[in-house]
Design an enzyme around this catalytic site. Structure first.
Site, PDB file in Angstrom:
ATOM      1  N   LYS A 133       0.829  -1.207   0.000  1.00 24.19           N
ATOM      2  CA  LYS A 133       0.000   0.000   0.000  1.00 24.19           C
ATOM      3  C   LYS A 133       0.867   1.262   0.000  1.00 24.19           C
ATOM      4  CE  LYS A 133      -3.933   1.691   2.780  1.00 24.19           C
ATOM      5  NZ  LYS A 133      -4.752   1.345   3.971  1.00 24.19           N
ATOM      6  N   SER A 214      -9.660   1.456   2.881  1.00 25.61           N
ATOM      7  CA  SER A 214      -8.557   2.242   2.332  1.00 25.61           C
ATOM      8  C   SER A 214      -7.519   1.358   1.656  1.00 25.61           C
ATOM      9  CB  SER A 214      -7.907   3.110   3.423  1.00 25.61           C
ATOM     10  OG  SER A 214      -7.123   2.367   4.296  1.00 25.61           O
ATOM     11  N   SER A 238      -9.911  -1.501   7.177  1.00 29.36           N
ATOM     12  CA  SER A 238      -9.307  -1.241   5.871  1.00 29.36           C
ATOM     13  C   SER A 238      -8.546  -2.415   5.277  1.00 29.36           C
ATOM     14  CB  SER A 238      -8.393  -0.016   5.955  1.00 29.36           C
ATOM     15  OG  SER A 238      -9.151   1.148   6.153  1.00 29.36           O
TER      16      SER A 238
END
Length: 406
Positions: A133, A214, A238
């Site tokens: 990420k 997210s 998330s």
């Protein structure tokens, strides 16, 4: 359950969802015109199917076996995943999950191939391409921006602990995945999976639906076979939410199992990185690689000697026997098909020996949302400033006020 590492004979083949989703998108564009009585000479031709991908659904074991037999090299794996990203993430259905490619990935893979030949593999992640990420620091030629244009061009001075652990395990960090900008703390009306830098990540199963959380880019990328596994981060849903919507195994570890140092923060009392994989076993292998005591993170520092070096030892085909699982009925009733699926899953868990507590609604659910937000905003103000101070050339402005909608 979408995946079952222990009873592969019971797992249906994963569908070619990208072609199906693309076909669905074409159909969705056609149907309104047809229903409105407009001229409709002939149906649109079906979208061309992409060529078979020989790494589709490949596990760590599959990839290691391929490298051991010299069918693959780490470099050839990187090339294959990069080609698939170009074909399906940037073009075709354009699911838009990868925000940046590591320009050093092929060179790193080549060095790992040389090491394998001379010394052998370091372990189950040697030469394995991984996506992480875009809020996880890497001290290389990639940016770490949390999806924000404000951080574009500012590169961290050193690797996050997570990146260090991946490199030590012999993984190839293939690139960074898109996310909800600032991990979705930027607004009370933001859209999951959108960032100013990366745009909107699509759900790979239904291209016009949300990928959730997210860590949407990591979820979509792993589900789309753009990497072997991916790393996400979670404050409050998330990792587990995009894993759920993308048919993955996602785990939010206990706080202190994986270091938070070098990760763009929201709140130290809830933040942690976590594995996102297509099988339970691969998630356990990735967790084993990521976990560790970090002197720069006091939540992990006290766990030296207590963290398991191999979480695959805990995998148990009979793990549901005598497990007590609660059913939160208040979440049922919004969709008949989902209710039917959930009832089938509950019945299967019973057959595998689980004790089902039904209903198991918590009377306190939702009562602490406002106070949780207060904690998040309070910790964000301190934690984000502390993180930004570590960026080269940082000039941190102390805000005098943070509103609940900021």
């Amino acid at each position: 359950m979408n995946r079952n590492d222990f009873r592969p004979d019971k797992v249906p083949p994963r569908r070619s969802f990208l072609q199906t989703a693309l076909a669905g998108s074409v159909g969705a564009a056609i149907l309104p015109a047809f229903s409105a009585g407009r001229a409709f000479a002939a149906p649109e031709p079906a979208p061309p199917k992409s060529a078979p991908f020989d790494l589709e659904e490949a596990t760590f074991a599959d990839l290691q076996a391929g490298m051991s037999s010299r069918k693959y090299t780490a470099r050839s794996l990187v090339q294959k995943y990069l080609s698939r990203i170009e074909q399906l993430d940037k073009h075709g259905p354009a699911v838009n999950s990868v925000i940046e490619i590591n320009p050093d990935a092929l060179a790193i893979a080549g060095e790992l191939d040389k090491e394998r030949k001379e010394k052998g593999a370091r372990g189950p992640m040697h030469g394995i391409p991984v996506l992480i990420k875009d809020n996880i620091d890497t001290a290389d030629h990639m940016s770490t921006t949390a999806g924000s244009l404000a951080l574009l061009g500012s590169r961290p001075a050193k690797d996050s602990f997570v990146a260090q652990k991946l490199r030590q395990a012999g993984a190839v960090i293939l690139g960074k995945t898109n996310l909800s900008e600032w991990a979705n703390i930027r607004s009370s009306h933001s859209s999951s999976g959108w960032s100013a830098r990366g745009g909107l990540t699509k759900n790979p199963y239904v291209l016009d639906r949300n990928a959730c959380g997210s860590s949407s880019g990591s979820g979509t990328a792993a589900a789309s076979n753009f990497c072997a596994v991916a790393v996400g981060t979670e404050t409050d849903g998330s990792v587990v939410c995009p894993s759920s919507l993308c048919g993955l195994v996602g785990l939010k570890p206990t706080l202190g199992l994986i270091s938070r140092s070098g990760i763009v923060p929201i709140a130290h009392s809830q933040d942690t990185a976590g594995p996102m994989a297509r099988t339970v076993r691969d998630a356990a292998i990735l967790l084993s690689a990521l976990a560790g005591a970090d002197p720069n993170d006091k939540a992990t520092a006290g766990n030296a000697g207590k963290i398991d070096a191999d979480y695959t030892k805990s995998l148990d085909a009979n793990g549901l026997r005598a497990a007590r699982l609660g059913v939160a009925r208040k979440y049922f009733g919004f969709n008949d098909a989902v209710d039917k699926l959930m009832e089938d899953v509950i019945a299967e868990m019973k057959r595998q020996g689980a004790e089902i507590i039904d209903p198991a609604d918590l009377p306190t659910h939702g009562k602490f949302d406002d106070t949780e937000l207060t904690v998040l905003l309070y910790e964000l103000k301190a934690d984000l400033n502390a993180y930004l101070v570590g960026r080269p050339g940082a000039q941190v402005i102390q805000p005098s006020h943070i509103s609940s909608s900021s």
